[in-house]
Design a protein around this motif. Structure first.
Motif, PDB file in Angstrom:
ATOM      1  N   ALA A  24       0.836  -1.202   0.000  1.00 35.98           N
ATOM      2  CA  ALA A  24       0.000   0.000   0.000  1.00 35.98           C
ATOM      3  C   ALA A  24       0.870   1.250   0.000  1.00 35.98           C
ATOM      4  N   PHE A  25       1.947   1.241   0.803  1.00 34.80           N
ATOM      5  CA  PHE A  25       2.846   2.394   0.843  1.00 34.80           C
ATOM      6  C   PHE A  25       3.523   2.605  -0.507  1.00 34.80           C
ATOM      7  N   ILE A  28       1.010   4.253  -2.795  1.00 36.02           N
ATOM      8  CA  ILE A  28       0.793   5.650  -2.440  1.00 36.02           C
ATOM      9  C   ILE A  28       2.006   6.490  -2.849  1.00 36.02           C
ATOM     10  N   ALA A  29       3.212   5.934  -2.694  1.00 31.34           N
ATOM     11  CA  ALA A  29       4.424   6.651  -3.102  1.00 31.34           C
ATOM     12  C   ALA A  29       4.376   6.999  -4.592  1.00 31.34           C
ATOM     13  N   LYS A  30       3.874   6.075  -5.407  1.00 36.38           N
ATOM     14  CA  LYS A  30       3.748   6.354  -6.840  1.00 36.38           C
ATOM     15  C   LYS A  30       2.802   7.530  -7.067  1.00 36.38           C
ATOM     16  N   GLU A  31       1.706   7.560  -6.305  1.00 30.43           N
ATOM     17  CA  GLU A  31       0.752   8.668  -6.433  1.00 30.43           C
ATOM     18  C   GLU A  31       1.393   9.988  -6.026  1.00 30.43           C
ATOM     19  N   ILE A  32       2.218   9.948  -4.978  1.00 29.55           N
ATOM     20  CA  ILE A  32       2.894  11.168  -4.535  1.00 29.55           C
ATOM     21  C   ILE A  32       3.827  11.681  -5.622  1.00 29.55           C
ATOM     22  N   ILE A  33       4.598  10.778  -6.235  1.00 30.16           N
ATOM     23  CA  ILE A  33       5.535  11.167  -7.294  1.00 30.16           C
ATOM     24  C   ILE A  33       4.798  11.817  -8.459  1.00 30.16           C
ATOM     25  N   VAL A  34       3.691  11.198  -8.872  1.00 30.83           N
ATOM     26  CA  VAL A  34       2.908  11.754  -9.978  1.00 30.83           C
ATOM     27  C   VAL A  34       2.328  13.118  -9.598  1.00 30.83           C
ATOM     28  N   ALA A  51      -1.833  17.422  -1.851  1.00 26.14           N
ATOM     29  CA  ALA A  51      -2.523  17.479  -0.562  1.00 26.14           C
ATOM     30  C   ALA A  51      -3.506  16.328  -0.418  1.00 26.14           C
ATOM     31  N   THR A  52      -4.193  15.996  -1.501  1.00 23.94           N
ATOM     32  CA  THR A  52      -5.154  14.890  -1.485  1.00 23.94           C
ATOM     33  C   THR A  52      -4.454  13.560  -1.233  1.00 23.94           C
ATOM     34  N   VAL A  53      -3.312  13.351  -1.900  1.00 22.90           N
ATOM     35  CA  VAL A  53      -2.588  12.092  -1.728  1.00 22.90           C
ATOM     36  C   VAL A  53      -1.988  12.007  -0.321  1.00 22.90           C
ATOM     37  N   ILE A  54      -1.511  13.118   0.212  1.00 24.73           N
ATOM     38  CA  ILE A  54      -0.953  13.109   1.564  1.00 24.73           C
ATOM     39  C   ILE A  54      -2.028  12.750   2.585  1.00 24.73           C
ATOM     40  N   ALA A  55      -3.253  13.236   2.395  1.00 24.61           N
ATOM     41  CA  ALA A  55      -4.357  12.865   3.294  1.00 24.61           C
ATOM     42  C   ALA A  55      -4.587  11.357   3.253  1.00 24.61           C
ATOM     43  N   LYS A  56      -4.533  10.785   2.064  1.00 26.64           N
ATOM     44  CA  LYS A  56      -4.681   9.335   1.912  1.00 26.64           C
ATOM     45  C   LYS A  56      -3.532   8.602   2.593  1.00 26.64           C
ATOM     46  N   ASN A  61      -1.612   5.432   7.609  1.00 23.55           N
ATOM     47  CA  ASN A  61      -0.513   5.356   8.585  1.00 23.55           C
ATOM     48  C   ASN A  61       0.861   5.285   7.943  1.00 23.55           C
ATOM     49  N   MET A  62       0.991   5.902   6.778  1.00 25.00           N
ATOM     50  CA  MET A  62       2.307   6.000   6.146  1.00 25.00           C
ATOM     51  C   MET A  62       3.126   7.023   6.941  1.00 25.00           C
TER      52      MET A  62
END
Length: 244
Positions: A24-25, A28-34, A51-56, A61-62
Motif C-alpha cells: 500500500a505504501f 501511495i508513493a507512486k501517487e505522490i511522485i505523480v 494534498a489529497t494524496v498526503i491525506a490518503k 498510517n504511512m
C-alpha cells in the motif's frame, strides 16, 4: 471481507499485515511522485493533488518520513519515474460494475493483465465509460468510532461546519462525504479539530449496489478483486458489490 459497513464494500480494506502495508505504501508513493511532477510543487499548500494524496497516506498510517522522502525523490533532478494514469472499466459476475485506476510505465504490460483478470473471473473488460456513469466522484472521509467515544451530533456539526456535504453513522464508523473540490479543506479543518481518519481519499461511489446469492459468483468476484489489487500497477479498485 467485511460487509458490516458500506465503506468496506466500495474498496477492500487496506490489509494490516506487513506485506499488505508495504504494498500500500509503495502504491501511495507512486501517487505522490505523480502528484509532485504534475503539480510542479512539493508543497501541498500549492499543490492540491499532492494534498489529497498526503491525506490518503496519513490515513493509511504511512510515516511522515516516508512521505517527505518520496516528495524529495520526486523533486530530485535524477528522478526518472514516469507513470501514466489509466483507467479500465469492466464487469464482474452478475454484472457488478468495476473501475480500476492504475499508474503504469508500460500500458502494453498493464492492459493485457487487467483484461485477463476480467476475462477469467468476471464478464470481461468494457469500453471507457461503460460503468463509470453509475458512480459519483466524491471525497470520502471515514472516522473510526468503534469504541463509541465520539458523539454523532458533534461529529456531524463539525463535518458540516468544515464544508462537508453529509455525514452518516455506518456501523462502527462515521462516513463523511464531500465535493471533490472541497475535500482538502474539509480534511484540514477536521484535522485541526483533532480528528484522525480510518481512510480519506477521493472515491468513486456507486449509485446502486448488486447483491450476489451464488457462492461461485462470490468466489469469482473475490478472486477478481484479489488479482486486481495485488497487481503492482493498480492503485484503486471501485465496485458496486454489496456484500452481505
Amino acid at each position: 471481507m467485511s460487509g458490516h459497513s458500506k465503506w468496506h464494500n466500495i474498496q477492500k480494506t487496506k490489509g494490516a499485515a506487513d506485506a499488505k502495508r508495504s504494498a500500500a505504501f509503495t502504491k501511495i508513493a507512486k501517487e505522490i511522485i505523480v502528484a509532485v511532477k504534475q503539480g510542479g510543487s512539493g508543497d501541498p499548500n500549492n499543490n492540491s493533488r499532492l494534498a489529497t494524496v498526503i491525506a490518503k497516506a496519513k490515513a493509511a498510517n504511512m510515516p511522515n518520513d516516508n512521505i517527505k522522502r518520496t516528495i524529495d525523490k520526486a523533486l530530485g533532478s535524477g528522478n526518472t519515474d514516469n507513470y501514466e494514469a489509466v483507467t479500465y472499466e469492466g464487469y464482474g459476475p452478475c454484472g457488478v460494475a468495476v473501475i480500476v485506476e492504475a499508474l503504469t510505465d508500460n500500458r502494453q504490460r498493464t492492459a493485457p493483465e487487467i483484461r485477463h483478470y476480467f476475462d477469467k473471473f468476471g464478464k470481461g473488460m468494457g469500453a471507457q465509460g461503460c460503468v463509470s456513469w453509475s458512480f459519483d466522484r466524491k471525497g470520502v472521509i471515514v472516522i473510526d468510532n468503534e469504541e463509541g467515544e465520539l458523539d454523532e451530533d458533534t461529529v456531524m456539526m463539525d463535518a458540516l461546519d468544515a464544508g462537508a456535504e453529509d455525514m452518516q453513522a455506518d456501523g462502527p464508523v462515521f462516513e463523511i462525504t464531500t465535493d471533490p473540490d472541497s475535500f482538502n479543506d474539509v480534511v484540514k479543518a477536521l484535522e485541526e479539530k483533532g480528528y484522525t481518519f480510518e481512510s480519506a481519499e477521493i472515491e468513486m461511489v456507486p449509485q446502486n449496489y448488486i447483491v450476489m446469492t451464488s457462492e461461485d459468483d462470490v468466489r469469482s468476484m473475490t478472486k477478481l478483486l484479489d488479482m486486481l489489487e495485488d497487481n503492482e500497477d493498480v492503485q484503486n479498485v471501485w465496485h458496486n458489490w454489496q456484500q452481505d
